[in-house]
Scaffold this active site. Structure first.
Site, PDB file in Angstrom:
ATOM      1  N   GLU A 256       2.496  -0.432  -0.196  1.00  0.00           N
ATOM      2  CA  GLU A 256       3.387  -0.332   0.957  1.00  0.00           C
ATOM      3  C   GLU A 256       3.105  -1.567   1.810  1.00  0.00           C
ATOM      4  O   GLU A 256       2.212  -1.577   2.647  1.00  0.00           O
ATOM      5  CB  GLU A 256       3.134   0.946   1.766  1.00  0.00           C
TER       6      GLU A 256
ATOM      7  N   ASP B 281      -1.453   2.650   1.060  1.00  0.00           N
ATOM      8  CA  ASP B 281      -0.814   2.718   2.373  1.00  0.00           C
ATOM      9  C   ASP B 281      -1.187   1.515   3.233  1.00  0.00           C
ATOM     10  O   ASP B 281      -2.312   1.016   3.179  1.00  0.00           O
ATOM     11  CB  ASP B 281      -1.250   4.013   3.067  1.00  0.00           C
TER      12      ASP B 281
END
Length: 640
Positions: free
Chosen positions: A367, A314
């Site tokens: 990401e 993330d």
């Protein structure tokens, strides 16, 4: 008896720890039930180098701060340890820490395998014994490179996929999910489930992105063994498991990692580098070897103890840029005066190297929302070493294009096709994720323009365009049946909507798209190679029609995609084809079973020697409204 002499840590362990190269710290630090000199008990070890006193407190000693003191090791590692006989599994505990600056606190164990259910904050002595039944899955997984197969990901938030309505809408447990989710994913044809962070987190509304228990699946839904059971069942049904992993930041809750021993131990001390202004959270100090080892050990832990098949990392962009979400004067340049976080770059490279060295049959996904070069390039070639990267540009451009009423789309066709300019600069995953259906952004179906019929036709077209585009696929739960409402983490998905033919039609299409993806090698064999994609025509912006070819290896049949982005039926629409003979329409999003108007190209579609799009032969089609059709070569015309 308290034994200060027993230790699980060897001198070599300490050397590796100090160097930041001990990637299995979870076997050494934390709480481990062991037998020592005829006594069964628990060995506790915690890193707190700036503490002057540390003790274990828990139910077993009435939370008495003086009763079970720990001993700091002599080797300068900053590790405190103690063996407590008679303390075994299911005991609640924390570390009482007193710092030289007068700071006193009770902290949860950073390496704990289990935590109390929030809002309670104690850690729990727990083992990880479990009899796995996924040997066939693991052996098959190792036979081929992970990116050589179809990757269609179903993104799931465990707390809101389904709720138990008969019991006041409570969470489903891991084991309850294990008897529904694998079967559903298998039915729908998804190859992987991606769980939003399951690690323990104090605030449910953070969706798991503010972690305190990095080594513990959230006890909201059950025990570690219950989570293992869910993964086991998914594997037995042929479904891979990807975990969201958050090495970018952590919350400031007092019982967590922040200001752990009275100093900024896990986080940078300077808030210009150590505090995230958007998320109000701490940023890991990646200049510290021990912190890097903590995080890489955590990544390998999930792969080894929970048989995880992939990690989605993330907020990578927030790690790479020192000035991420900061104004001038609010950040510290690197040693060369630049904005790149050199420590984060080297950490991500080391993380990927460690994962691929120990587990070459799993994959990592970044990401990363910027144009940072080489995210999926090998570390040896100067890249970050990820296997895939989320294609955020495709997502934003595509959703923006679809938001236009069809009458205006001819002016924006470049927005739709631009992604193919850079589609092979990295290995991409196409995400339609949770971030796009919250905070007033509207559900996917309500991003689509037009009346009800056109909304559903547009969404079916979007999904088919996505599956025809190079790259892995990811769809957030609820999107597969066109949930009307935005995602709400406090409620179940609106499964009752599937009783409506339009909603169930979208679900049937997604099932068929997944089936097509897995049975047609041209859709995955060269998913990340320029040779796997060829335009037929991108110039017909007047009619808002594009067409292209997907190509696999030499023995695989090509597929032709023709997409009409207007509600107008195009009769006798001619496209050039690579082979002469007969084609068959193998998928049409306007099919009645999907909720369409059933304008199909049935039977054999014969080619004719009419030059078109630089090819000697072409076919004449009837293009359905707001729809995509897929053609496959059938056979050569024997009369030719």
């Amino acid at each position: 008896m308290t034994d200060f002499n027993y230790s699980l840590l060897s001198d070599f362990d300490i050397q590796l720890f100090k160097a930041g190269k001990h990637f299995h710290l979870y076997n050494k630090l934390g709480a481990h039930v062991v037998s020592h000199e005829g006594y069964r008990g628990t060995y506790f070890a915690v890193w707190a180098p700036n503490a002057k006193f540390v003790s274990v407190v828990g139910n077993f000693n009435g939370w008495d701060q003086q009763k079970n003191p720990m001993n700091v090791r002599w080797d300068g590692s900053g590790i405190w340890e103690v063996f407590l006989p008679g303390i075994t599994e299911k005991e609640y505990y924390k570390y009482h820490i007193e710092s030289h600056n007068g700071y006193c606190v009770e902290k949860g164990d950073p390496y704990a395998f289990h935590w109390e259910t929030p809002p309670r904050t104690a850690t729990v002595v727990w083992g990880l014994d479990y009899k796995w039944n996924d040997e066939e899955w693991l052996s098959t997984r190792s036979e081929r490179p992970p990116l050589s197969k179809p990757i269609s990901v179903y993104e799931v938030h465990i707390g809101s996929w389904r709720r138990v309505h008969e019991e006041d809408g409570r969470f489903m447990t891991y084991r309850e999910l294990a008897h529904q989710l694998p079967e559903y994913c298998k039915f729908m044809g998804f190859t992987h489930v991606e769980f939003m962070p399951v690690m323990e987190h104090p605030f449910y509304g953070s969706w798991g992105y503010q972690l305190t228990g990095y080594f513990a699946p959230s006890s909201r839904y059950g025990t570690p063994q219950d989570f293992m059971y869910l993964i086991d069942k998914l594997h037995q049904n042929g479904i891979g498991v990807i975990l969201d992993w958050v090495p970018s930041h952590f919350p400031t809750d007092e019982h967590g990692l922040g200001y752990f021993d009275g100093t900024h131990l896990y986080e940078y001390s300077d808030p210009r580098k150590g505090f995230h202004p958007d998320w109000k959270s701490n940023i890991f100090d990646l200049s510290r070897n021990e912190v890097r080892a903590f995080l890489i050990s955590n990544a390998l832990y999930w792969l080894e103890r929970y048989h995880i098949d992939g990690l989605r990392v993330d907020a990578v962009a927030s790690m790479l840029y020192l000035d991420y979400s900061r104004k001038e004067g609010e950040w510290i340049p690197n040693q060369f005066g630049g904005r790149e976080n050199l420590e984060a770059i080297s950490f991500l490279q080391e993380f990927n190297q460690a994962v691929h060295h120990h587990h070459p049959d799993v994959f990592t996904v970044a990401e990363e929302s910027t144009a940072w070069p080489g995210v999926t390039q090998s570390v040896d070639d100067g890249g970050l070493g990820f296997d895939m990267k989320w294609m955020m540009g495709w997502m934003h451009d595509t959703l923006s294009y679809f938001s236009n009423a069809p009458v205006y789309r001819s002016y924006h066709q470049g927005q739709l096709t631009f992604s193919l300019v850079y589609a092979f600069s990295e290995r991409f995953t196409l995400p339609l994720s949770h971030d796009e259906v919250v905070y007033g952004k509207a559900s996917l179906i309500n991003k689509m323009p037009g009346d009800s019929w056109q909304k559903f036709a547009n969404l079916r077209l979007l999904y088919a365009y996505m599956f025809g585009h190079p790259g892995a696929k990811l769809i957030f739960m609820g999107g597969e049946f066109a949930q009307d409402h935005e995602w709400r983490h406090d409620f179940s998905l609106d499964w009752h909507e599937n009783q409506d033919p339009q909603h169930s039609g979208v679900q049937k299409l997604l099932k068929d798209l997944n089936g097509l993806y897995q049975t047609e090698p041209s859709l995955y064999e060269r998913n990340f190679e320029p040779s796997g994609f060829h335009w037929i025509d991108i110039s017909d912006s007047e009619n808002s029609v594009i067409s292209w070819i997907r190509t696999g290896n030499e023995t695989s049949e090509e597929l032709l995609f023709i997409a009409n982005f207007t509600p107008i039926v195009r009769d006798n629409y001619r496209i050039g084809v690579p082979q002469m003979g007969f084609y068959t329409e193998i998928l049409n999003t306007d099919n009645l079973k999907y909720g369409g108007s059933d304008i199909l190209n049935e039977g054999d579609i014969e080619t004719f020697p009419v030059p078109m799009h630089g090819r000697t032969h072409s076919v004449s089609l009837q293009l359905p409204p707001l729809a995509l059709t897929v053609l496959k070569f059938n056979r050569i015309n024997p009369a030719i």
